[in-house]
Design a protein around this motif. Structure first.
Motif, PDB file in Angstrom:
ATOM      1  N   ILE A 123       0.848  -1.201   0.000  1.00  0.00           N
ATOM      2  CA  ILE A 123       0.000   0.000   0.000  1.00  0.00           C
ATOM      3  C   ILE A 123       0.885   1.255   0.000  1.00  0.00           C
ATOM      4  N   SER A 124       1.921   1.242   0.860  1.00  0.00           N
ATOM      5  CA  SER A 124       2.816   2.404   0.958  1.00  0.00           C
ATOM      6  C   SER A 124       3.489   2.684  -0.379  1.00  0.00           C
ATOM      7  N   LEU A 125       4.012   1.634  -1.012  1.00  0.00           N
ATOM      8  CA  LEU A 125       4.786   1.829  -2.242  1.00  0.00           C
ATOM      9  C   LEU A 125       3.892   2.208  -3.423  1.00  0.00           C
ATOM     10  N   VAL A 126       2.706   1.601  -3.500  1.00  0.00           N
ATOM     11  CA  VAL A 126       1.795   1.977  -4.586  1.00  0.00           C
ATOM     12  C   VAL A 126       1.311   3.419  -4.362  1.00  0.00           C
ATOM     13  N   ALA A 127       1.054   3.776  -3.089  1.00  0.00           N
ATOM     14  CA  ALA A 127       0.635   5.154  -2.784  1.00  0.00           C
ATOM     15  C   ALA A 127       1.740   6.134  -3.165  1.00  0.00           C
ATOM     16  N   TRP A 128       2.986   5.761  -2.881  1.00  0.00           N
ATOM     17  CA  TRP A 128       4.120   6.631  -3.270  1.00  0.00           C
ATOM     18  C   TRP A 128       4.147   6.799  -4.792  1.00  0.00           C
ATOM     19  N   TYR A 129       3.976   5.674  -5.498  1.00  0.00           N
ATOM     20  CA  TYR A 129       4.012   5.710  -6.967  1.00  0.00           C
ATOM     21  C   TYR A 129       2.875   6.567  -7.525  1.00  0.00           C
ATOM     22  N   LEU A 130       1.674   6.376  -6.999  1.00  0.00           N
ATOM     23  CA  LEU A 130       0.522   7.126  -7.505  1.00  0.00           C
ATOM     24  C   LEU A 130       0.674   8.614  -7.205  1.00  0.00           C
ATOM     25  N   LYS A 131       1.146   8.916  -6.010  1.00  0.00           N
ATOM     26  CA  LYS A 131       1.322  10.331  -5.633  1.00  0.00           C
ATOM     27  C   LYS A 131       2.285  11.017  -6.602  1.00  0.00           C
ATOM     28  N   ALA A 132       3.346  10.291  -6.969  1.00  0.00           N
ATOM     29  CA  ALA A 132       4.369  10.879  -7.842  1.00  0.00           C
ATOM     30  C   ALA A 132       3.925  10.909  -9.303  1.00  0.00           C
ATOM     31  N   ASN A 133       3.124   9.927  -9.729  1.00  0.00           N
ATOM     32  CA  ASN A 133       2.842   9.766 -11.156  1.00  0.00           C
ATOM     33  C   ASN A 133       1.393   9.975 -11.568  1.00  0.00           C
ATOM     34  N   LYS A 134       0.476   9.742 -10.664  1.00  0.00           N
ATOM     35  CA  LYS A 134      -0.951   9.878 -10.979  1.00  0.00           C
ATOM     36  C   LYS A 134      -1.624  10.556  -9.787  1.00  0.00           C
ATOM     37  N   PRO A 135      -1.370  11.846  -9.633  1.00  0.00           N
ATOM     38  CA  PRO A 135      -1.788  12.528  -8.397  1.00  0.00           C
ATOM     39  C   PRO A 135      -3.297  12.577  -8.175  1.00  0.00           C
ATOM     40  N   ARG A 136      -4.083  12.320  -9.225  1.00  0.00           N
ATOM     41  CA  ARG A 136      -5.542  12.368  -9.008  1.00  0.00           C
ATOM     42  C   ARG A 136      -6.105  10.988  -8.670  1.00  0.00           C
ATOM     43  N   SER A 137      -5.236   9.977  -8.663  1.00  0.00           N
ATOM     44  CA  SER A 137      -5.698   8.613  -8.366  1.00  0.00           C
ATOM     45  C   SER A 137      -5.777   8.381  -6.867  1.00  0.00           C
ATOM     46  N   LYS A 138      -6.582   7.376  -6.488  1.00  0.00           N
ATOM     47  CA  LYS A 138      -6.585   7.009  -5.075  1.00  0.00           C
ATOM     48  C   LYS A 138      -6.529   5.501  -4.903  1.00  0.00           C
ATOM     49  N   LEU A 139      -6.185   5.119  -3.687  1.00  0.00           N
ATOM     50  CA  LEU A 139      -5.946   3.723  -3.340  1.00  0.00           C
ATOM     51  C   LEU A 139      -6.898   3.361  -2.205  1.00  0.00           C
ATOM     52  N   ILE A 140      -7.845   2.477  -2.488  1.00  0.00           N
ATOM     53  CA  ILE A 140      -8.788   2.053  -1.438  1.00  0.00           C
ATOM     54  C   ILE A 140      -8.322   0.709  -0.897  1.00  0.00           C
ATOM     55  N   VAL A 141      -8.142   0.660   0.419  1.00  0.00           N
ATOM     56  CA  VAL A 141      -7.702  -0.577   1.070  1.00  0.00           C
ATOM     57  C   VAL A 141      -8.888  -1.177   1.812  1.00  0.00           C
ATOM     58  N   LEU A 142      -9.221  -2.424   1.458  1.00  0.00           N
ATOM     59  CA  LEU A 142     -10.272  -3.143   2.170  1.00  0.00           C
ATOM     60  C   LEU A 142      -9.591  -4.226   2.999  1.00  0.00           C
ATOM     61  N   ASP A 143      -9.475  -3.960   4.296  1.00  0.00           N
ATOM     62  CA  ASP A 143      -8.722  -4.851   5.184  1.00  0.00           C
ATOM     63  C   ASP A 143      -9.701  -5.715   5.970  1.00  0.00           C
ATOM     64  N   ALA A 144      -9.557  -7.024   5.863  1.00  0.00           N
ATOM     65  CA  ALA A 144     -10.435  -7.932   6.610  1.00  0.00           C
ATOM     66  C   ALA A 144     -10.180  -7.850   8.109  1.00  0.00           C
ATOM     67  N   ASN A 145      -9.026  -7.304   8.472  1.00  0.00           N
ATOM     68  CA  ASN A 145      -8.624  -7.256   9.879  1.00  0.00           C
ATOM     69  C   ASN A 145      -9.057  -5.947  10.523  1.00  0.00           C
ATOM     70  N   PRO A 146      -9.177  -5.926  11.862  1.00  0.00           N
ATOM     71  CA  PRO A 146      -9.665  -4.711  12.536  1.00  0.00           C
ATOM     72  C   PRO A 146      -8.648  -3.571  12.552  1.00  0.00           C
ATOM     73  N   ASN A 147      -7.400  -3.862  12.213  1.00  0.00           N
ATOM     74  CA  ASN A 147      -6.388  -2.797  12.178  1.00  0.00           C
ATOM     75  C   ASN A 147      -5.212  -3.294  11.330  1.00  0.00           C
ATOM     76  N   ILE A 148      -4.273  -2.409  11.037  1.00  0.00           N
ATOM     77  CA  ILE A 148      -3.037  -2.796  10.364  1.00  0.00           C
ATOM     78  C   ILE A 148      -2.391  -3.902  11.205  1.00  0.00           C
ATOM     79  N   VAL A 149      -2.029  -5.005  10.542  1.00  0.00           N
ATOM     80  CA  VAL A 149      -1.661  -6.216  11.276  1.00  0.00           C
ATOM     81  C   VAL A 149      -0.262  -6.129  11.888  1.00  0.00           C
TER      82      VAL A 149
END
Lengths: 421, 207
Positions: free
Chosen positions: A206-232
């Motif tokens: 998530i971090s690396l794709v977010a970094w890539y999108l921020k740098a290259n596709k600033p209008r894009s977003k990344l939706i994370v659907l986590d089955a867990n109650p928090n970052i594991v």
């Protein structure tokens, strides 16, 4: 029974078995295919040439070069899952993570690019397409397989909905999809419920794709659907890193239950989410061969093992290592699999030589990249106490920085050599 | 009974007690001791970062092969006690103490140190040679270990690791307040930050 007598017994037993095969009594296998018997040597067969299995095969040879070691791995190359998230962000190419098995061959490991089809614990044989392979000890490092059936629509779409959770062609395909996504597109990543391979892996991705999108596709977003109650894993460190990525929309306790590729949407228990690019990491269990061989527990997912020898609690003379194991206080990481490979190899050599088994505990060093230049880490040290693996201490890096990233690079150089060199 | 044999019996006895469900071993004479019936088995977790027998080949991870045993032990104790803060070695130092630090230290002291293969810029080496004039008092002209002074070998060490350590000394973040290190830290405070990579390059280039 002396060494000589025991070998004689093995030969006799194998000869009887070969007779049975010739008579078509076992599986109808033609006698010309027959079975490959140890030629008077003791033989260890290793199933799976990943972080655990490749290491185990190598270390059995180091421990006792008189032991014949056969490694069964269908893939011609070892491709490292650790660091493969960098490929998704365009910061590495897959070739830089890919290694051949020549190093193991030079050490006398017989690497056979064949699939182990079945294990027969009673007769101590592994079935291959070409016949049978008998063993004195078997080390199974099966990795994970996916529980496709737990997500509606996924079994039919598993060739097109990418997991990229086994580094290789899917990693490259997903990187291309991300690069081809229009600016303003939505990338959806789903995190499976624990336990799964590499606890911090989804969050590094998530971090690396977010970094890539921020740098290259600033209008894009990344939706994370986590089955867990928090970052594991490394929770606070990832939360801190994500402050730099407002393009992340993180939704905890959002288990994906269905996917529909025709409408390009995933469904959770509460919601429908549209995607342009989807990375669905399915729920996981031990590799299929472990399930078929009766090595998994009542949950049919993971394999319980002796904490000192890594022998299966279900089947004698079979060791299970790596992500497929359960019951130890260790994460499903490459570093742990590498350590289990060594410990199981040392134990197998000792047991085959009628020597005492040493009490050895693994360690875990786990780096995660959070940008193109910075990384974080978690480190766990363990000991053996009362016959069980017990954690001594867990420590996290205080903050993300380039120095940790440099050590992450150093770790790969050392450990890749240890696994496959 | 040899020490190794006696140790083996002790280990085996412990094994039998704590692991009643352990697999039965075939009866008969044991095979000859192999490479892992030695401290080699105790250092299995080290190779992931420090390479084969302690000879890290990377820029950032230190080479520990050939390290003086007393120096090694002191560092493990400093990591475990927190004087040398390290997220990696904090936990692992405690594992080493659990395994037996003397055996682990002796193992690495007995390995042949192979200088780092990491290439450094010759111009940086030259600048470093000039800037390192003050270091010679303790580390000598060749950067070799001096157990009497408790100074480690710098020659051939990984340059990135040396760079990180010089910075930690300069910031007094390594063994803060330790009197024996006051001199080295005083010297480091006089070194401009931009010269630190040069000094690291110089010492790593020495053979």
């Amino acid at each position: 029974m002396s060494e000589l007598t025991r070998r004689g017994f093995l030969r006799t037993g194998s000869a009887a078995l070969a007779g049975a095969v010739a008579a078509g009594g076992l599986s109808g296998c033609a006698s010309t295919k027959g079975e490959t018997q140890p030629t008077g040597k003791r033989r260890v067969v290793v199933i799976g040439g990943g972080w655990g299995g490749a290491t185990a095969a190598k270390y059995v040879r180091i421990g006792d070069p008189s032991i014949e070691v056969v490694l069964l791995e269908p893939n011609r190359q070892f491709i490292s899952c650790p660091f493969s998230n960098l490929v998704l962000a365009g910061l590495r190419n897959i070739e830089s993570l890919s290694f051949g098995y020549e190093g193991l061959r030079k050490r006398g490991v017989q690497v056979r690019h064949e699939m182990a089809l079945a294990v027969e614990p009673d007769t101590k044989r592994v079935r291959l397409a070409s016949g049978y392979l008998s063993y004195d000890r078997l080390i199974v490092s099966p990795g994970v397989d996916f529980q496709w059936e737990l997500v509606e629509g996924l079994p039919a779409a598993k060739e097109t909905v990418l997991h990229a959770w086994k580094a290789g062609p899917q990693t490259v395909q997903l990187a291309r999809q991300i690069q081809a996504m229009p600016d303003g597109g939505v990338f959806v990543l789903t995190v499976p419920p624990v336990a799964y391979r590499c606890p911090p892996g989804p969050y590094e991705r998530i971090s690396l794709v977010a970094w890539y999108l921020k740098a290259n596709k600033p209008r894009s977003k990344l939706i994370v659907l986590d089955a867990n109650p928090n970052i594991v894993s490394k929770t606070a460190l990832f939360r801190e890193a994500w402050k730099a990525y407002p393009n992340i929309d993180y939704r905890a306790t959002n288990r994906v239950v269905a996917v529909d590729t025709s409408t390009r949407e995933v469904r959770t228990e509460f919601d429908r989410v549209k995607y342009d690019v989807l990375n669905l990491i399915p729920p996981q269990r031990a590799g299929q061969i472990a399930v078929d061989a009766g090595l998994t527990g009542a949950d049919n997912r993971w394999c319980e093992v002796n904490h000192v020898t890594y022998e299966s609690v279900k089947q004698p003379r079979i060791h299970v290592i790596g992500d497929a194991t359960t019951g130890l206080p260790v994460p499903k990481s490459g570093n742990v699999a590498n350590n289990m490979g060594k410990i199981s190899a040392i134990a197998a050599v000792a047991l085959l030589g009628d020597r005492p088994v040493q009490l050895l505990a693994p360690g875990n060093t786990c780096y995660s990249w959070v940008s193109n230049t910075e990384a974080i880490a978690v480190v766990n040290a363990y000991k053996i106490e009362g016959g069980k693996v017990v954690q001594i201490e867990q420590r996290l890096t205080p903050a993300q920085n380039a120095s940790v990233a440099a050590r992450a690079e150093g770790w790969t150089q050392s450990i890749w050599t240890d696994v496959i060199g | 009974m040899s020490t190794i044999r006696r140790l083996a019996v002790v280990v085996l006895a412990g094994f039998a007690i704590v692991l009643p469900a352990a697999p039965a071993r075939a009866q008969g004479p044991a095979s000859a001791p192999g490479p892992f019936d030695s401290p080699l088995a105790k250092v299995i977790t080290c190779a992931a970062c420090h390479g084969v027998n302690g000879n890290s080949r990377s820029d950032a991870m230190p080479i520990i092969a050939g390290m003086d045993a007393a120096y090694f032990k002191k560092q493990v104790q400093a990591y475990a006690g927190g004087a040398r803060p390290s997220p990696e070695m904090g936990p692992y130092s405690k594992q080493i103490l659990d395994i037996g630090v003397d055996e682990v230290a002796a193992f690495f002291a007995g390995q042949r140190m192979e200088p780092t293969p990491v290439k450094v810029d010759p111009a940086a080496v030259e600048r470093g040679r000039v800037a390192a004039a003050a270091c010679v008092a303790c580390h000598g002209p060749a950067g070799k270990a001096d157990p009497a002074k408790r100074t480690p070998a710098l020659a051939g060490q990984a340059p990135g690791y040396l760079r990180d350590q010089i910075r930690l000394f300069k910031q007094d973040a390594r063994n803060p307040g330790e009197a024996a290190l006051a001199a080295v830290k005083a010297v480091m405070k006089t070194v401009p930050d931009e010269r630190i990579p040069d000094i690291a390059a110089y010492y790593s280039s020495l053979r």
